[in-house]
Design an enzyme around this catalytic site. Structure first.
Site, mmCIF file in Angstrom:
data_model
loop_
_atom_site.group_PDB
_atom_site.id
_atom_site.type_symbol
_atom_site.label_atom_id
_atom_site.label_comp_id
_atom_site.label_asym_id
_atom_site.label_seq_id
_atom_site.Cartn_x
_atom_site.Cartn_y
_atom_site.Cartn_z
ATOM 1 N N ARG A 1 -49.889 44.651 35.867
ATOM 2 C CA ARG A 1 -49.162 43.184 35.991
ATOM 3 C C ARG A 1 -50.369 41.913 35.631
ATOM 4 N NH1 ARG A 1 -45.494 45.385 39.166
ATOM 5 N NH2 ARG A 1 -43.633 46.913 37.976
ATOM 6 N N LYS B 1 -43.545 44.022 41.963
ATOM 7 C CA LYS B 1 -41.916 43.542 42.124
ATOM 8 C C LYS B 1 -42.006 43.933 43.607
ATOM 9 C CE LYS B 1 -41.489 43.564 37.131
ATOM 10 N NZ LYS B 1 -40.373 44.038 35.592
ATOM 11 N N HIS C 1 -49.892 42.860 28.535
ATOM 12 C CA HIS C 1 -49.494 44.187 28.535
ATOM 13 C C HIS C 1 -49.511 45.363 27.675
ATOM 14 C CE1 HIS C 1 -45.855 44.412 31.644
ATOM 15 N NE2 HIS C 1 -44.397 45.522 30.671
ATOM 16 N N ARG D 1 -51.772 47.738 29.475
ATOM 17 C CA ARG D 1 -50.619 47.957 30.670
ATOM 18 C C ARG D 1 -49.887 49.614 30.094
ATOM 19 N NH1 ARG D 1 -48.218 47.990 35.838
ATOM 20 N NH2 ARG D 1 -45.803 48.321 35.511
ATOM 21 N N HIS E 1 -43.954 51.468 38.960
ATOM 22 C CA HIS E 1 -42.613 52.213 39.089
ATOM 23 C C HIS E 1 -41.266 51.988 40.099
ATOM 24 C CE1 HIS E 1 -43.525 52.126 34.294
ATOM 25 N NE2 HIS E 1 -43.389 50.428 34.393
ATOM 26 N N TYR F 1 -43.114 56.503 28.204
ATOM 27 C CA TYR F 1 -44.160 56.814 27.442
ATOM 28 C C TYR F 1 -44.579 57.842 26.921
ATOM 29 C CZ TYR F 1 -45.237 51.866 30.161
ATOM 30 O OH TYR F 1 -45.492 50.526 30.248
#
Length: 299
Positions: free
Chosen positions: A149, A172, A244, A247, A270, A279
């Site tokens: 990110r 995150k 992004h 990414r 994730h 994806y």
């Protein structure tokens, strides 16, 4: 009401370690919610019912001034549900009144990826021996090589590049992950660290930041956006390209090349494989398009 909100924000900041941006979003969402509740004559969390939560969600999508889209309503409701769950856990309410309220259905939004040829054109547009070119090339090569990110990339410190073979990314919720760096990104990083970063660091105060701006400070997220947009313009790409985008392209190209979805999940950071599996839809669409254009009986 305000005291209950502040207690929750303190909880997610201190005990759950959420990022400053996430906490700020929670604060905005709950301010919107409590303001609406006040308009309904409710000034204490114990007075809220499930009907109020449902009416608030409906209000967000139908209000006269700037009605929210389904994705924004879902985000606000997530903040509201988290707060009510906290109130129940803390014994401030007897029930979780928001538990039964469902967010509006979201349309399927596939990630936007660009082709390998477009990525190569974008990266080639940063080549050069100037200090800024070396920095920009290293940044873009790293973004595409790791799927980081933009916030993870600009927050990297020099020590996070381990033997130039892997990088340590802080994702995150403060979760760390180790991601390999390919040969092209390694070469770009090496050139930047040896020939460009020492010059940039002399222009500002001492900082451990990996990517530095022209004044010697850490590159910001906004600067990273501008760097990529400028490279896309030089490459002649007539599409919108963002951090992004790289990414998404990283994940899509890995899956198209045969990578396991669980591996891609780990590389992207994730928490759920369901997020990564979107994806695979992109890859399936690409295969379908190729089949339709190539097979004589496909059309």
């Amino acid at each position: 009401m305000q005291r209950a909100v502040q207690n929750y924000l303190r909880h997610v900041t201190v005990e759950r370690g959420l990022s400053t941006n996430t906490v700020a979003a929670y604060r905005r969402d709950l301010a919107l919610y409590t303001l609406w509740l006040a308009g309904e004559g409710i000034d204490d969390p114990s007075g809220v019912t499930g009907n109020h939560v449902g009416a608030f969600v409906q209000h967000l999508g139908t209000r006269e001034v700037e009605p929210l889209k389904a994705s924004s309503i879902a985000r606000v409701l997530s903040s509201v549900r988290g707060w009510h769950r906290f109130l129940l856990e803390e014994g401030q309410t007897e029930t979780d009144v928001a538990h039964e309220t469902k967010p509006p259905k979201l349309g399927s939004r596939l990630p936007k990826a660009i082709s390998i040829e477009q990525v190569e054109a974008l990266l080639d547009a940063t080549r050069g021996d100037e200090v800024q070119q070396l920095r920009d090339c290293a940044l873009l090569e790293l973004l595409y090589a790791t799927g980081a990110r933009v916030s993870e990339a600009v927050n990297l410190n020099v020590d996070d590049v381990i033997d130039q073979e892997v990088v340590r990314l802080l994702g995150k919720g403060g979760k760390q992950r180790i991601v390999p760096v390919g040969s092209f990104a390694r070469a770009a990083l090496d050139a930047y660290l040896v020939r460009a970063r020492p010059q940039l660091s002399l222009r500002g105060t001492a900082t451990p930041a990996l990517f530095l701006g022209l004044r010697g400070q850490r590159v910001s997220r906004q600067n990273a956006w501008l760097i990529i947009r400028a490279a896309a313009a030089r490459a002649g790409l007539d599409i919108e390209v963002s951090p992004h985008t790289l990414r998404h392209s990283f994940a899509t190209h890995l899956l198209a090349g045969g990578a396991d979805v669980r591996v891609v999940q780990e590389l992207l950071g994730h928490s759920s494989v369901a997020t990564t599996q979107i994806y695979t839809l992109v890859t399936a669409d690409t295969l379908r398009d190729m089949y339709t254009s190539a097979h004589p009986r496909a059309r």
